[in-house]
Design a protein around this motif. Structure first.
Motif, PDB file in Angstrom:
ATOM      1  N   MET A   1     -51.854 -49.481 -13.865  1.00 19.59           N
ATOM      2  CA  MET A   1     -52.968 -50.428 -13.815  1.00 19.59           C
ATOM      3  C   MET A   1     -53.881 -50.257 -15.021  1.00 19.59           C
ATOM      4  O   MET A   1     -54.113 -49.154 -15.482  1.00 19.59           O
ATOM      5  CB  MET A   1     -53.792 -50.197 -12.531  1.00 19.59           C
ATOM      6  N   LYS A  94     -63.158 -35.156 -21.321  1.00 11.83           N
ATOM      7  CA  LYS A  94     -62.254 -34.461 -20.396  1.00 11.83           C
ATOM      8  C   LYS A  94     -62.930 -34.187 -19.056  1.00 11.83           C
ATOM      9  O   LYS A  94     -62.304 -34.270 -18.007  1.00 11.83           O
ATOM     10  CB  LYS A  94     -61.795 -33.145 -21.016  1.00 11.83           C
ATOM     11  N   GLU A  97     -62.875 -37.309 -16.992  1.00 16.85           N
ATOM     12  CA  GLU A  97     -61.523 -37.452 -16.412  1.00 16.85           C
ATOM     13  C   GLU A  97     -61.357 -36.565 -15.190  1.00 16.85           C
ATOM     14  O   GLU A  97     -60.692 -36.933 -14.224  1.00 16.85           O
ATOM     15  CB  GLU A  97     -60.473 -37.003 -17.434  1.00 16.85           C
ATOM     16  N   LEU A  98     -61.937 -35.369 -15.252  1.00 18.94           N
ATOM     17  CA  LEU A  98     -61.776 -34.393 -14.174  1.00 18.94           C
ATOM     18  C   LEU A  98     -62.818 -34.554 -13.071  1.00 18.94           C
ATOM     19  O   LEU A  98     -62.889 -33.743 -12.155  1.00 18.94           O
ATOM     20  CB  LEU A  98     -61.818 -32.967 -14.751  1.00 18.94           C
ATOM     21  N   LYS A 130     -62.203 -45.441 -17.286  1.00 23.44           N
ATOM     22  CA  LYS A 130     -61.152 -46.458 -17.350  1.00 23.44           C
ATOM     23  C   LYS A 130     -59.775 -45.800 -17.397  1.00 23.44           C
ATOM     24  O   LYS A 130     -58.841 -46.207 -16.704  1.00 23.44           O
ATOM     25  CB  LYS A 130     -61.356 -47.347 -18.582  1.00 23.44           C
ATOM     26  N   GLN A 131     -59.694 -44.777 -18.234  1.00 20.62           N
ATOM     27  CA  GLN A 131     -58.434 -44.044 -18.394  1.00 20.62           C
ATOM     28  C   GLN A 131     -57.969 -43.409 -17.085  1.00 20.62           C
ATOM     29  O   GLN A 131     -56.801 -43.460 -16.726  1.00 20.62           O
ATOM     30  CB  GLN A 131     -58.642 -42.958 -19.475  1.00 20.62           C
ATOM     31  N   SER A 132     -58.915 -42.788 -16.373  1.00 19.87           N
ATOM     32  CA  SER A 132     -58.526 -41.991 -15.208  1.00 19.87           C
ATOM     33  C   SER A 132     -58.652 -42.792 -13.906  1.00 19.87           C
ATOM     34  O   SER A 132     -58.427 -42.248 -12.822  1.00 19.87           O
ATOM     35  CB  SER A 132     -59.368 -40.713 -15.141  1.00 19.87           C
ATOM     36  N   LEU A 133     -58.962 -44.077 -14.035  1.00 18.80           N
ATOM     37  CA  LEU A 133     -59.102 -44.966 -12.864  1.00 18.80           C
ATOM     38  C   LEU A 133     -60.153 -44.454 -11.872  1.00 18.80           C
ATOM     39  O   LEU A 133     -59.926 -44.381 -10.669  1.00 18.80           O
ATOM     40  CB  LEU A 133     -57.756 -45.170 -12.154  1.00 18.80           C
ATOM     41  N   ARG A 134     -61.279 -44.066 -12.408  1.00 21.73           N
ATOM     42  CA  ARG A 134     -62.414 -43.682 -11.573  1.00 21.73           C
ATOM     43  C   ARG A 134     -63.413 -44.826 -11.553  1.00 21.73           C
ATOM     44  O   ARG A 134     -63.479 -45.610 -12.498  1.00 21.73           O
ATOM     45  CB  ARG A 134     -63.098 -42.431 -12.154  1.00 21.73           C
TER      46      ARG A 134
END
Lengths: 236, 236
Positions: A1, A94, A97-98, A130-134
């Motif tokens: 996605m 990072k 992302e985490l 956006k990258q980590s779908l949060r």
């Protein structure tokens, strides 16, 4: 996605408009066209699905789906001593992302760098969600002194300070303690020069639990990611 | 403490000579002089303490102390799909700080990048062991195909493959399994495009345990550091 970002101020009446940076990415890089489907978030927990209905004067999407996503069961704040700009950028990316919910950057006695660049950091965090779908954008702010940080810490149920010489390991914390839903966790990671002993004393007086990440010397930004990874163990 | 690096080939008869890069750093940046004390490692587990006895034609140190440090009780190998050069640099640096013993870079079906830059990566790893006061330099090599990686995996007692959809979490592993001293651990992290289902099937046939790092999509390099942080929990 693929997930895009629209500022919550620009979402109303079932329509969202996108800023120049995001529009450029959607139209030029991803080659989206009028009538195409688009998924986006407002960084405040919402997921939207909509259709591109206008390209000018700004990219506009009419959404037909809006879902609220719950935030994680406990909030994680990382307070980090100022380090070099490039290394701050890195742990913002990072760490987002985490799943770090809040970043404080603070100055203490051994701080050698200072940079106030919140808008740049927010842009980095936006890319990372956006990258980590949060669906939650972390908040990022600066605190001028260590004392102010200690004051802010009173709002937290669980407070840790990373000290290499401590005998408490994260494994002890994981084994012994279960964080309750809704409880907030604060991790404080020092600048490159570490903390002065008077600062450590102040933290202990303010009920911080000292914790070690092992016998090896980790860079500040590496310690940030280690803390975030550990807390994620408790969240999964 | 400051720690420097000397190539093991350049250490004999109680003397070590340093390469141009390291000499420049020691003499120009750190302003060390003839007669000064110097701590260094050979990246093969030894710590040395010595005195600078010559500056030309190469920086030379006579050592009076040589200690062997034991390596960690189990070895951690990370096999990582090729990603962009800058992101490889990054996980080599941070992963070395976090105690990864061996890196394999591999190509699989969805690999979009390929770069063979072992000498650059070794230089980065060398800086990282000095930074984190480690005495073992990780080995870094490339593997051309996923099949070759599976063949290499037969040497490992514990094999994990990161798959977002898996239901096994690292917390399960930490709770249930204790790695025995001397047992080797292999973690495989895919490239940006992920694995094809036939690759996953092959891994499972080769006794890999699928493991998830949570429901959010982590970048390859972030997953590497998460894996290393988790294994460090078991080491401390």
């Amino acid at each position: 996605m693929e997930l895009y970002f629209a500022d919550p101020d620009n979402i109303h009446d079932s329509h969202a408009t996108f800023d120049a940076f995001e529009s450029q990415h959607i139209l030029k890089t991803k080659r989206k066209k009028l009538g195409d489907l688009l998924n986006f978030t407002d960084g405040e927990g919402h997921f939207f699905e909509g259709i591109i209905v206008a390209l000018k004067p700004a990219l506009k999407v009419e959404y037909h789906l809006k879902e609220k996503n719950l935030s994680s069961d406990f909030k994680l704040t990382l307070a980090v001593g100022f380090i070099r700009q490039q290394r701050i950028d890195f742990f913002i990316e990072k760490g987002t992302e985490l799943g770090i919910d809040r970043f404080y950057l603070f100055a203490s006695n051994n701080t050698n760098y200072y940079t106030e660049n919140t808008s740049r950091w927010q842009k980095i965090a936006r890319q990372a969600i956006k990258q980590s779908l949060r669906y939650y954008l972390p908040s990022i702010s600066t605190i001028i002194s260590f004392k102010d940080l200690l004051e802010k810490s009173s709002a937290y149920n669980n407070k840790f300070i990373a000290l290499q010489n401590s005998t408490n390991t994260m494994m002890d914390i994981i084994r012994d303690q279960s964080f309750k839903s809704g409880e907030d966790i604060l991790f404080v990671i020092g600048p490159e020069g570490g903390f002065e002993s008077f600062e450590i004393d102040l933290a202990l007086k303010n009920n911080f639990i000292p914790i070690t990440f092992g016998k090896y010397r980790l860079r500040t930004e590496t310690a940030v990611l280690t803390a975030a990874s550990y807390i994620n163990l408790l969240r999964t």
